[in-house]
Design a protein around this motif. Sequence first.
Motif, mmCIF file in Angstrom:
data_model
loop_
_atom_site.group_PDB
_atom_site.id
_atom_site.type_symbol
_atom_site.label_atom_id
_atom_site.label_comp_id
_atom_site.label_asym_id
_atom_site.label_seq_id
_atom_site.Cartn_x
_atom_site.Cartn_y
_atom_site.Cartn_z
ATOM 1 N N ILE A 40 56.492 46.405 49.452
ATOM 2 C CA ILE A 40 55.758 47.093 48.496
ATOM 3 C C ILE A 40 56.380 46.578 46.867
ATOM 4 C CG2 ILE A 40 54.359 48.775 47.828
ATOM 5 C CD1 ILE A 40 53.997 47.628 49.977
ATOM 6 N N GLN A 41 57.669 46.891 46.952
ATOM 7 C CA GLN A 41 58.291 46.813 45.355
ATOM 8 C C GLN A 41 58.325 44.985 45.675
ATOM 9 O OE1 GLN A 41 62.503 48.167 45.189
ATOM 10 N NE2 GLN A 41 61.469 50.336 46.684
ATOM 11 N N GLY A 42 58.649 44.237 46.682
ATOM 12 C CA GLY A 42 58.492 42.882 46.445
ATOM 13 C C GLY A 42 57.546 42.515 46.171
ATOM 14 N N VAL A 43 55.611 42.617 46.513
ATOM 15 C CA VAL A 43 55.090 42.483 46.194
ATOM 16 C C VAL A 43 54.670 43.041 44.860
ATOM 17 C CG1 VAL A 43 52.582 42.719 47.111
ATOM 18 C CG2 VAL A 43 54.198 42.710 48.632
ATOM 19 N N MET A 44 54.898 44.149 44.357
ATOM 20 C CA MET A 44 53.903 44.945 43.226
ATOM 21 C C MET A 44 55.435 43.579 42.596
ATOM 22 S SD MET A 44 54.618 48.391 43.561
ATOM 23 C CE MET A 44 54.576 48.943 42.176
ATOM 24 N N GLN A 45 56.279 43.027 42.546
ATOM 25 C CA GLN A 45 57.061 42.120 41.939
ATOM 26 C C GLN A 45 56.605 41.169 41.313
ATOM 27 O OE1 GLN A 45 61.250 42.032 42.710
ATOM 28 N NE2 GLN A 45 61.444 45.082 42.486
ATOM 29 N N VAL A 46 55.706 40.381 42.712
ATOM 30 C CA VAL A 46 55.409 38.970 41.961
ATOM 31 C C VAL A 46 54.452 39.379 41.621
ATOM 32 C CG1 VAL A 46 54.247 37.607 43.947
ATOM 33 C CG2 VAL A 46 56.221 38.564 44.913
ATOM 34 N N ILE A 47 52.745 40.560 41.840
ATOM 35 C CA ILE A 47 52.057 40.702 41.141
ATOM 36 C C ILE A 47 52.322 40.353 39.837
ATOM 37 C CG2 ILE A 47 49.856 41.785 40.354
ATOM 38 C CD1 ILE A 47 50.098 42.322 44.086
ATOM 39 N N ASP A 48 53.333 41.164 39.146
ATOM 40 C CA ASP A 48 53.868 42.001 37.419
ATOM 41 C C ASP A 48 54.457 40.523 37.528
ATOM 42 O OD1 ASP A 48 53.364 44.385 37.648
ATOM 43 O OD2 ASP A 48 55.091 45.226 38.535
ATOM 44 N N ARG A 49 54.650 39.597 37.988
ATOM 45 C CA ARG A 49 55.660 38.261 37.845
ATOM 46 C C ARG A 49 54.453 37.120 37.791
ATOM 47 N NH1 ARG A 49 59.038 37.124 40.784
ATOM 48 N NH2 ARG A 49 57.927 35.640 41.736
ATOM 49 N N ASP A 50 53.194 37.165 38.113
ATOM 50 C CA ASP A 50 52.562 35.773 38.671
ATOM 51 C C ASP A 50 50.932 35.960 38.690
ATOM 52 O OD1 ASP A 50 55.295 34.900 39.155
ATOM 53 O OD2 ASP A 50 55.265 34.936 41.395
ATOM 54 N N TYR A 51 50.823 37.436 37.944
ATOM 55 C CA TYR A 51 49.373 38.051 38.358
ATOM 56 C C TYR A 51 48.674 36.675 37.105
ATOM 57 C CZ TYR A 51 49.872 38.743 33.446
ATOM 58 O OH TYR A 51 50.900 38.173 31.742
ATOM 59 N N ARG A 52 48.978 35.494 36.604
ATOM 60 C CA ARG A 52 48.298 35.083 35.991
ATOM 61 C C ARG A 52 47.176 33.361 37.177
ATOM 62 N NH1 ARG A 52 52.296 35.066 33.777
ATOM 63 N NH2 ARG A 52 51.830 36.358 30.699
ATOM 64 N N GLN A 53 48.527 33.220 38.778
ATOM 65 C CA GLN A 53 48.057 33.036 39.713
ATOM 66 C C GLN A 53 46.983 33.152 40.586
ATOM 67 O OE1 GLN A 53 51.671 31.686 41.437
ATOM 68 N NE2 GLN A 53 52.823 31.403 39.372
ATOM 69 N N ARG A 54 46.263 32.377 41.263
ATOM 70 C CA ARG A 54 45.347 32.840 42.525
ATOM 71 C C ARG A 54 46.073 33.463 43.169
ATOM 72 N NH1 ARG A 54 39.871 32.402 43.946
ATOM 73 N NH2 ARG A 54 39.930 32.179 45.754
ATOM 74 N N LEU A 55 46.736 34.929 43.932
ATOM 75 C CA LEU A 55 46.975 35.677 44.652
ATOM 76 C C LEU A 55 45.945 36.386 45.405
ATOM 77 C CD1 LEU A 55 50.217 36.627 42.086
ATOM 78 C CD2 LEU A 55 50.409 35.082 43.918
ATOM 79 N N THR A 56 46.059 35.885 46.218
ATOM 80 C CA THR A 56 44.794 36.769 47.537
ATOM 81 C C THR A 56 45.747 37.338 48.131
ATOM 82 O OG1 THR A 56 44.942 34.881 48.921
ATOM 83 C CG2 THR A 56 43.884 34.322 47.216
ATOM 84 N N LEU A 57 45.130 37.731 48.871
ATOM 85 C CA LEU A 57 45.899 38.991 50.003
ATOM 86 C C LEU A 57 47.131 37.909 51.357
ATOM 87 C CD1 LEU A 57 46.654 41.730 51.157
ATOM 88 C CD2 LEU A 57 44.372 41.709 52.129
ATOM 89 N N ASP A 58 45.862 37.271 51.372
ATOM 90 C CA ASP A 58 46.766 36.299 52.283
ATOM 91 C C ASP A 58 47.547 35.464 52.288
ATOM 92 O OD1 ASP A 58 44.444 36.094 54.999
ATOM 93 O OD2 ASP A 58 43.043 35.102 53.480
ATOM 94 N N ARG A 59 47.936 34.942 50.742
ATOM 95 C CA ARG A 59 49.089 34.404 50.456
ATOM 96 C C ARG A 59 50.037 35.424 50.026
ATOM 97 N NH1 ARG A 59 46.184 30.066 45.025
ATOM 98 N NH2 ARG A 59 45.482 28.533 46.809
ATOM 99 N N LEU A 60 49.452 36.385 50.122
ATOM 100 C CA LEU A 60 51.221 37.391 49.250
ATOM 101 C C LEU A 60 51.315 37.860 51.395
ATOM 102 C CD1 LEU A 60 49.347 40.017 47.100
ATOM 103 C CD2 LEU A 60 51.442 38.368 46.898
ATOM 104 N N ALA A 61 50.125 37.876 51.548
ATOM 105 C CA ALA A 61 50.957 37.973 53.613
ATOM 106 C C ALA A 61 52.191 36.617 53.796
ATOM 107 C CB ALA A 61 50.321 38.461 54.457
ATOM 108 N N ASP A 62 51.526 35.969 53.394
ATOM 109 C CA ASP A 62 52.404 34.479 54.110
ATOM 110 C C ASP A 62 53.559 34.966 53.028
ATOM 111 O OD1 ASP A 62 49.707 34.049 55.648
ATOM 112 O OD2 ASP A 62 49.668 32.055 54.658
ATOM 113 N N ARG A 63 53.876 34.932 51.990
ATOM 114 C CA ARG A 63 54.302 34.366 51.439
ATOM 115 C C ARG A 63 56.279 35.389 52.172
ATOM 116 N NH1 ARG A 63 54.600 34.386 44.902
ATOM 117 N NH2 ARG A 63 57.470 33.909 44.862
ATOM 118 N N PHE A 64 54.793 36.987 52.369
ATOM 119 C CA PHE A 64 56.610 37.969 52.948
ATOM 120 C C PHE A 64 56.230 37.368 54.175
ATOM 121 C CE2 PHE A 64 56.117 38.737 48.242
ATOM 122 C CZ PHE A 64 57.081 39.577 47.869
#
Length: 290
Positions: free
Chosen positions: A187-211
């Motif tokens: 969860i810390q990792g996901v929050m950090q990614v969203i905080d940094r890359d919120y301008r991008q199209r971050l769908t749940l599928d992409r976040l799940a694939d990333r982690f």
Amino acid sequence: MHVPLERATDPRPDNPIRHIATPSAFAQASLYYVQETGYGRIREKCFLERDTLSSYLIVYTVSGTGTLTYRNQSHRLRPGEAAFIDGQHHHRFGSDSNKDWELYWAYFNGAGVQTYYEQFAEQEKPLAALLPDSQLGQLFERLQREQLIPDLRAELVASSILVSMMTEVVLAAHQYSSSNPAYPPLIQGVMQVIDRDYRQRLTLDRLADRFEVNKFHLAKLFKRCTGTTPGEYMINRRITRAKELLLDTALPVGDIALAVGIENTSHFINLFKERSGLTPLAYRKKWQRI
């Protein structure tokens, strides 16, 4: 017509503390208010059973063990655990052994209680183990002292205490403390990614694939830990950044929308108003720094 049920052997042992309150019209309209609160040691085969109450209940076990039957399921209540239930549903609690069960309880209500309860009830069980820094026992003691002289001051203080109590049990249900929200590494990792890359199209599928995790597991864990979904967390991050740009720059609304990752200006305006109650320009006008 089904009427409220209250059957009990006497759950109030030697020297019990029990307060039944009649809140004022002001308290019922504007505050969180106590209906009944108490402390005691429940002996063998003692129980209390109720249903269809316009009330919510928190039970906190100090020592011994008890049982709670709620929504047709039975749960053992252990020291350091709290149960939070909706009194509209049938419930029964009492001792389950030869030893005394020492507990605090409070029936209460108020306009915002259901929201707290829904946050708590997202977990599978109606009880949670309190965190090491929990002050729930002390809060119960303070709440009971405030019932001794039922006046406006006491109702205002009791309302504040009830908010703290609900906060304690909701924090326990989500397993993080108010002073140190220790999120799991995922969860810390996901929050950090969203905080940094919120301008991008971050769908749940992409976040799940990333982690490299199942998206349903990720969504459930994120909601349990933070109280919101990854999508809502990202929207709030975008709106917060948009507010900063509205106050700190003279950028047009369309440019601000693009700067926070929203290409459609009309959608951005609607989203901003939905989250803040104002259009972007109205927000700028009201909050603009001199």
